[in-house]
Design a protein around this motif. Structure first.
Motif, mmCIF file in Angstrom:
data_model
loop_
_atom_site.group_PDB
_atom_site.id
_atom_site.type_symbol
_atom_site.label_atom_id
_atom_site.label_comp_id
_atom_site.label_asym_id
_atom_site.label_seq_id
_atom_site.Cartn_x
_atom_site.Cartn_y
_atom_site.Cartn_z
ATOM 1 N N THR A 327 -19.424 -42.758 -26.235
ATOM 2 C CA THR A 327 -20.793 -42.703 -25.730
ATOM 3 C C THR A 327 -20.761 -42.748 -24.206
ATOM 4 O O THR A 327 -19.794 -43.193 -23.595
ATOM 5 N N ARG A 377 -26.756 -41.557 -26.861
ATOM 6 C CA ARG A 377 -26.015 -40.955 -25.735
ATOM 7 C C ARG A 377 -24.569 -40.645 -26.114
ATOM 8 O O ARG A 377 -23.637 -40.893 -25.340
ATOM 9 N N ARG A 378 -24.378 -40.049 -27.281
ATOM 10 C CA ARG A 378 -23.029 -39.698 -27.717
ATOM 11 C C ARG A 378 -22.453 -38.606 -26.807
ATOM 12 O O ARG A 378 -23.071 -37.566 -26.566
#
Length: 404
Positions: A327, A377-378
């Protein structure tokens, strides 16, 4: 002086140009408007892009005036002309009337389940047209999307699907199939070559001849019309009761596939069309959403198989190890002098995207930034978004005039 929303609405409502040009090439102008607007581009720049695209697309042709219809589409005959590529504007008139009578939600409920098996038609662009119209809430663009789905319909045959098999997540299904390809690559490559060499479905009317001129669209339609048993082993994850547990893992698997061949023009469309299928499915009753996921998975496999190849399992597995837990930093976690270091890459990616003449790139960035924001928020979505594609060269078949 019109405000930004008025300019965007007027562009999406524009009916100056046909939905395709030079035969089967899709008019992407409104897709670009949605993407550029979503990326924060000023209205004047969006309008300038639209006008420039109409004059000269990245393929070297301009858009065309609306084509005359061959049939009047009605409630009695709308199914008879599916995929015949004859009456786009009459389909628009039909769905326009039905929407005024029933409302958009009821029109979607009634007609989309029959149209969605053809979601790969026009190389997924009809699906994108409808799904992205729903994304921004534009009525006329949604009418065009429904009409384009009917106009370019080419089924993926979801009725062939078998009872679910126990794959835990889309990435597990992807790795399983990559393993099958590794073990049977010569056999599967030969199978694809054999069916593509057989053009009898064009000759007997099952596939429109314009798709043969396309090359790419013929390969996809032919592969899906023939079908392979591997397409129909429906993964158990397609039946998840919580739909958020299906969509994000699907984006992850498709982005992993894209990163195995970064910039691949065909695989990019699986990302932008997945966003469309999700937007469509969320407007359907719960019992119809699973069918949308099944259609997408079968169509994805037909699209990838049609290229006569599949990424190696080792490469996909290595990418999975890199990205499965990765992430990006949030601003609060970063040093003050470098807030959100990884996340800040989006400024560069978006800045590059809005300069692109090849409109598939801002579309890719628009979708993956949205998915990145909602996924925790990968990192995979930011990295995939930066892998731009190039306009493919047209095949020699374009030396021949369009058949429709």
């Amino acid at each position: 002086m019109p405000d930004r929303e008025e300019v965007i609405d007027a562009l999406l409502d524009d009916r100056t140009y046909h939905i395709e040009f030079n035969g089967h090439l899709t008019n992407h102008a409104k897709h670009a408007v949605v993407a550029l607007a979503g990326l924060g581009v000023p209205a004047a720049d969006i309008k300038a892009y639209y006008d420039a695209y109409a004059k000269l697309t990245s393929y070297g042709f301009g858009l065309e005036a609306p084509k005359p219809d061959r049939h009047l589409i009605t409630e009695r005959n709308w199914r008879e002309h599916l995929g015949q590529r004859t009456s786009f504007w009459s389909y628009c008139d039909f769905f326009d009337r039905r929407e005024r009578e029933l409302g958009l939600e009821e029109v979607l409920r009634r007609y989309v389940p029959e149209l969605l098996p053809g979601w790969t038609g026009s190389f997924t662009h009809a699906t994108i047209h409808l799904g992205w119209a729903l994304d921004v809430g534009h009525r006329w663009m949604a009418i065009e999307g429904l009409a384009y789905l009917a106009f370019s319909y080419s089924t993926c045959h979801p009725e062939r699907a078998r009872p679910p098999r126990e794959d835990g997540a889309p990435v597990d299904s992807l790795l399983r199939l990559a393993g099958v390809w590794d073990e049977h690559r010569d056999e599967l490559t030969h199978w694809v070559a054999g069916i593509l060499a057989d053009t009898s479905p064009v000759e007997d009317g099952r596939i429109h001849p314009e798709l043969l001129r396309s090359g790419l669209q013929f390969r996809i339609a032919r592969t899906l019309s023939e079908g392979h048993p591997l397409f129909y082993d429906t993964p158990a994850w397609t039946g998840n009761d919580t739909w958020n547990d299906t969509w994000e893992p699907l984006y992850y698997a498709v982005s992993l596939l894209y990163l195995s061949r970064p910039g691949d023009f065909v695989l990019l469309h699986l990302i932008t069309s997945l966003y469309a299928v999700e937007r469509i499915a969320e407007r359907l009753p719960a019992e119809q959403r699973r069918e949308a996921v099944v259609c997408f998975w079968i169509g994805l496999l037909g699209t990838v198989f049609s290229g006569g190849d599949f990424p190696h399992r080792a490469k996909l597995a290595a990418l999975h190890r890199i990205f499965s837990e990765a992430t990006d930093e949030s601003p609060a976690e970063s040093p003050a002098e470098s807030p959100g270091r990884d996340a800040g890459d989006w400024d560069t990616i978006v800045g590059r995207a809005v300069l692109e003449e090849e409109e598939h790139n801002p579309k890719l960035v628009y979708v993956l930034r949205r998915v990145w924001e909602r996924s925790g928020r990968r990192s995979i979505y930011r990295v995939a978004a930066g892998q731009f594609t190039a306009t493919p060269e047209l095949p020699p078949s374009f030396d021949e005039p369009p058949t429709a």
